[in-house]
Every structure is written in structure tokens, then in C-alpha cells.
Design an enzyme around this catalytic site. Structure first.
Site, mmCIF file in Angstrom:
data_model
loop_
_atom_site.group_PDB
_atom_site.id
_atom_site.type_symbol
_atom_site.label_atom_id
_atom_site.label_comp_id
_atom_site.label_asym_id
_atom_site.label_seq_id
_atom_site.Cartn_x
_atom_site.Cartn_y
_atom_site.Cartn_z
ATOM 1 N N ASP A 297 10.329 -46.423 -23.280
ATOM 2 C CA ASP A 297 11.097 -46.756 -22.084
ATOM 3 C C ASP A 297 10.610 -48.056 -21.445
ATOM 4 O O ASP A 297 9.563 -48.592 -21.815
ATOM 5 C CB ASP A 297 11.050 -45.592 -21.070
ATOM 6 N N ASN B 99 7.834 -33.362 -13.521
ATOM 7 C CA ASN B 99 9.141 -32.700 -13.423
ATOM 8 C C ASN B 99 9.698 -32.325 -14.797
ATOM 9 O O ASN B 99 10.847 -31.916 -14.909
ATOM 10 C CB ASN B 99 10.139 -33.578 -12.668
ATOM 11 N N HIS C 39 10.028 -34.466 -17.388
ATOM 12 C CA HIS C 39 10.719 -35.526 -18.126
ATOM 13 C C HIS C 39 9.910 -35.954 -19.349
ATOM 14 O O HIS C 39 8.694 -35.811 -19.397
ATOM 15 C CB HIS C 39 11.085 -36.718 -17.223
ATOM 16 N N GLU D 163 15.298 -37.587 -17.248
ATOM 17 C CA GLU D 163 15.028 -36.813 -16.047
ATOM 18 C C GLU D 163 15.759 -35.462 -16.096
ATOM 19 O O GLU D 163 16.781 -35.329 -16.793
ATOM 20 C CB GLU D 163 15.495 -37.596 -14.817
#
Ligand code: PGA
Length: 241
Positions: free
Chosen positions: A67, A136, A138, A143
Site C-alpha cells: 500500500d 481494526n 485491516h 478497511e
């Protein structure tokens, strides 16, 4: 899923470095998918050491980053291009023409995503994808959401990710709101997936992701369906299992 228990962060880094070194030995021209974040730093230090001692050779390897933020100049200290250069690429014998990172400054995001997917395919696909996991759930910047995004795409970062990553920026307002990320399909197409995780703050999400149901609510949970997935966690990260 293969679960490897490590005693602590150092042990996790050592075990992961061993797997990447083995991949480079059996396939010197392998295509590695690499990740940023704090978790892989110890692993990268070990790979740098091993390379300096002539124990691993990156001269034929290729590397794709998972990313990159959108809108940061490549020279910006918080860009992932800068991170990878500083922590790994500048210190090992990998060739610059074999490094691939989404272009955060690309004018046409859709074209950039297609270009990136085509570059991965053009190299024959990823042999080994290294991953961390966000608080979270990810992976990359995939996400939590209502569905899995398959290919490389542009995402709006969640508030929790912006909060978590603000530690690398002077001010929360400076954290980019968007990023390019390989999709879960790009990740799942890798022939091997290796996720490393450390620390008690990740223990809850590790349990949800790998010992609960598969759901886009917890993007990392898709890895339960990968046919060659290794999870290396230290005792703290695995303390709820
Ligand atoms: P970390 O980030 O390694 O800095 O905890 C992992 C991630 O967000 O994927």
C-alpha cells in the site's frame, strides 16, 4: 492455517526472517509482497543483517508494496516508499528496477490501480506476501466494510486507522485521508501469505480474525481461506487463544 508461536517480538522477527530467507534460497528470483508498519521493523533489521553477512541475496528478487498513501510526495518521510527505502531497500542488494510501490501522486487513480495489478501479474504473481494486521482487522489498507474489495484500489481511510497512524505525523490533520492498497484478491492470489503480529493490544483482533467467522467486517479473516497461510504471533498477541 499454520500457527507459529513466538516467545516475543524478537523471536517473531527471527522466525519470519527465516521464512523469507528460505524463500530467497529456494527461489532467488522470487516476488515478495512487503508491508510497512512497526511490526515488520525487527524482521527487516534481521534481513539487512543477513544480507550484510552474505546469508541472503536479494539481487534477483522483486518486491511489491502492499500500500501507499495518496497525495504524499515519494520523498515525504511518511510515505511508504520512503519507509521501505529507509528500513530495507537502501540496505540490501535489491535492484531499484525491481521495486514496485503504488504511485501516491498518480493523476488517475483508476489507471494507477490497473497498472499496479498488471505489474504484479507481469512478474508472475507474488510468491510470498508479508502482512501485518491493524487494530481494526485491516490488512494493507483494506478497511472493515460491507464487502471485500478484490483488486488494488483507492480507499478512504477509517477514522481508527487515521488515529492509529497519526503517531507518524506531526498532527492528525496531516494524515492523508486516502491510500492505495492491494485488494484482498491481490493478497489471496499470493502463493504464500505470512502475517506477523506482536503485542497484547492485538490479542483481541487476532482472535476475531483467525478464530472467528470470515467477514469483511474483519478483512484479515479472509486469510482463513488461504491454502498456504502462516500466522506468527508472539505470546502476548496470542494470549486470548
Ligand atoms: P503496525 O501496523 O505494524 O504498525 O501495528 C499494522 C497494520 O496497520 O497493518
Amino acid at each position: 492455517m499454520r500457527l507459529i508461536r513466538a516467545a516475543d517480538y524478537t523471536d517473531m522477527s527471527m522466525k519470519a526472517a527465516g521464512i523469507i530467507a528460505a524463500m530467497l534460497t529456494i527461489k532467488p528470483g522470487c516476488v515478495l509482497g512487503l508491508a510497512t508498519g512497526e511490526t515488520p521493523l525487527g524482521l527487516y533489521r534481521r534481513l539487512v543483517d543477513s544480507c550484510n553477512h552474505g546469508e541472503v541475496d536479494f539481487s534477483q528478487a522483486k518486491a511489491f508494496n502492499l500500500d501507499e498513501y495518496r497525495g504524499l510526495e515519494p520523498g515525504a518521510e511518511q510515505s511508504y516508499r520512503f519507509f521501505m527505502w529507509k528500513n530495507l531497500f537502501s540496505k540490501i542488494n535489491i535492484r531499484t528496477e525491481n521495486l514496485y510501490i503504488p504511485d501516491g501522486m498518480a493523476g488517475d487513480p483508476e489507471a494507477e490501480c490497473s497498472r499496479y495489478e498488471a505489474a504484479i501479474a507481469g512478474c508472475g504473481g507474488i510468491d510470498l506476501q508479508l502482512l501485518g494486521i491493524g487494530n481494526n482487522g485491516h490488512i494493507g489498507f483494506n478497511e472493515p466494510g460491507d464487502s471485500f474489495a478484490v483488486d488494488t484500489h483507492l480507499v478512504d481511510l477509517s477514522e481508527s486507522t487515521i488515529d492509529a497512524n497519526s503517531r507518524f505525523f506531526g498532527d492528525r490533520e496531516e494524515v492523508p485521508k486516502q491510500a492505495y492498497t492491494m485488494g484482498v484478491g491481490s493478497i489471496m492470489r499470493a502463493r504464500k501469505a505470512l502475517l506477523i503480529v506482536s503485542g497484547r493490544q492485538k490479542a483481541g483482533i487476532v482472535r476475531r480474525a483467525f478464530f472467528g467467522g470470515v467477514s469483511p467486517d474483519v478483512p484479515a479473516s479472509i486469510l482463513q481461506l488461504h491454502s498456504d497461510f502462516t500466522l506468527i504471533g508472539d505470546e502476548a498477541a496470542l494470549s486470548f487463544i
